[in-house]
Scaffold this motif. Structure first.
Motif, mmCIF file in Angstrom:
data_model
loop_
_atom_site.group_PDB
_atom_site.id
_atom_site.type_symbol
_atom_site.label_atom_id
_atom_site.label_comp_id
_atom_site.label_asym_id
_atom_site.label_seq_id
_atom_site.Cartn_x
_atom_site.Cartn_y
_atom_site.Cartn_z
ATOM 1 N N GLN A 55 50.764 30.479 31.560
ATOM 2 C CA GLN A 55 50.629 30.729 33.000
ATOM 3 C C GLN A 55 51.423 29.699 33.811
ATOM 4 O OE1 GLN A 55 46.553 31.046 34.282
ATOM 5 N NE2 GLN A 55 47.109 31.643 36.360
ATOM 6 N N CYS A 63 40.849 34.719 39.944
ATOM 7 C CA CYS A 63 41.298 33.372 39.544
ATOM 8 C C CYS A 63 40.923 33.012 38.111
ATOM 9 C CB CYS A 63 40.728 32.332 40.495
ATOM 10 S SG CYS A 63 38.916 32.346 40.559
ATOM 11 N N GLY A 64 40.104 33.837 37.437
ATOM 12 C CA GLY A 64 39.693 33.460 36.095
ATOM 13 C C GLY A 64 39.045 32.088 36.100
ATOM 14 N N ASP A 123 33.917 38.018 38.123
ATOM 15 C CA ASP A 123 33.042 37.567 37.044
ATOM 16 C C ASP A 123 32.396 36.213 37.396
ATOM 17 O OD1 ASP A 123 31.969 36.555 34.693
ATOM 18 O OD2 ASP A 123 33.561 37.389 33.432
ATOM 19 N N MET A 130 33.390 33.243 35.215
ATOM 20 C CA MET A 130 34.723 32.685 35.498
ATOM 21 C C MET A 130 34.655 31.795 36.737
ATOM 22 S SD MET A 130 36.931 33.635 33.263
ATOM 23 C CE MET A 130 37.889 34.913 32.449
ATOM 24 N N ASP A 142 35.216 41.096 45.007
ATOM 25 C CA ASP A 142 35.985 42.205 44.435
ATOM 26 C C ASP A 142 37.303 42.337 45.211
ATOM 27 O OD1 ASP A 142 37.017 44.670 43.711
ATOM 28 O OD2 ASP A 142 35.089 45.701 43.800
ATOM 29 N N HIS A 147 45.697 45.080 37.239
ATOM 30 C CA HIS A 147 45.602 46.155 36.236
ATOM 31 C C HIS A 147 44.154 46.332 35.772
ATOM 32 C CE1 HIS A 147 45.890 42.515 33.848
ATOM 33 N NE2 HIS A 147 45.474 43.187 32.777
#
Ligand code: SAM
Length: 189
Positions: free
Chosen positions: A20, A45-46, A69, A72, A84, A105
């Motif tokens: 990344q 952002c994970g 999540d 995360m 969201d 995606h």
């Protein structure tokens, strides 16, 4: 859509962090330049690696980030919250830059999410994006291991048209790995 355990393991490790930073992040910086002093938003952002890249490699002064999540978001820490991408809980025209590191995606209404990104960017704000395409997410091995929504299997032309239809001017665009990956930078009008 939340990541399945296999994809979570693929995302949350030092190899992904290096790709990344030195692959995707560096390529986006070459295409769109830095955004020194910017107020930046990261969608999806994970675990927060992108937030550090946006600060350290792009020079943003303030970073707000969210992910669907809660696990995360906990890993990402300060500045991250649960939300969201189809309904970004931020005011209109409130950011100078928005970053998408491979999340839309996973979003069934990805066109709506691009519209939300256009809404929260100030005029002449920059949208940095990189995404795997349907050509990658439809591959048998990928389907066997990972879960993606059918609606999120877009191809490069579809993506770039959706970005333009949301009111952006595309500054730079690339389709790599025989159209399996796309990246680029677009400016809001
Ligand atoms: C493939 S991971 C990428 C994570 C990180 N950006 C990276 O590059 O390592 C996709 C991320 O998008 C998040 N996500 C999925 N659907 C989402 C949505 N509708 N809104 C916000 N985040 C979402 C997932 O929880 C996951 O953290």
């Amino acid at each position: 859509m939340l990541l399945n355990p296999v994809e979570k393991a693929l995302m949350n490790n030092p190899i992904r962090a290096a790709i990344q930073r030195y692959g995707e992040g560096a390529a986006l910086r070459r295409l769109g330049g830095r955004c020194d002093g910017a107020r930046a938003l990261e969608v999806g952002c994970g675990r927060g690696v992108g937030m550090r890249i946006i600060r350290e490699e792009f020079g943003a002064a303030e970073i707000v980030a969210f992910d669907l999540d809660p696990d995360m978001v906990r890993l990402a820490g300060t500045g991250a919250y649960v939300a969201d991408a189809e309904h970004i809980p931020e005011p209109d025209a409130s950011f100078d830059a928005v970053f998408d590191f491979a999340i839309l995606h996973h979003v069934p209404g990805w066109q709506r999410a691009i519209g939300e990104i256009a809404r929260v960017l100030r005029p002449h704000g920059r949208f940095y994006f990189e995404e795997p395409t349907g050509k990658l997410t439809r591959m048998a091995a990928v389907r066997a291991l990972l879960d993606h929504p059918e609606q999120g299997r877009f191809e490069p032309e579809e993506w770039f048209s959706a970005v333009e239809n949301a009111g952006f001017e595309i500054q730079a665009r690339r389709a790599l790995l025989a159209d399996r990956w796309l990246l680029g930078v677009a400016t809001s009008r």
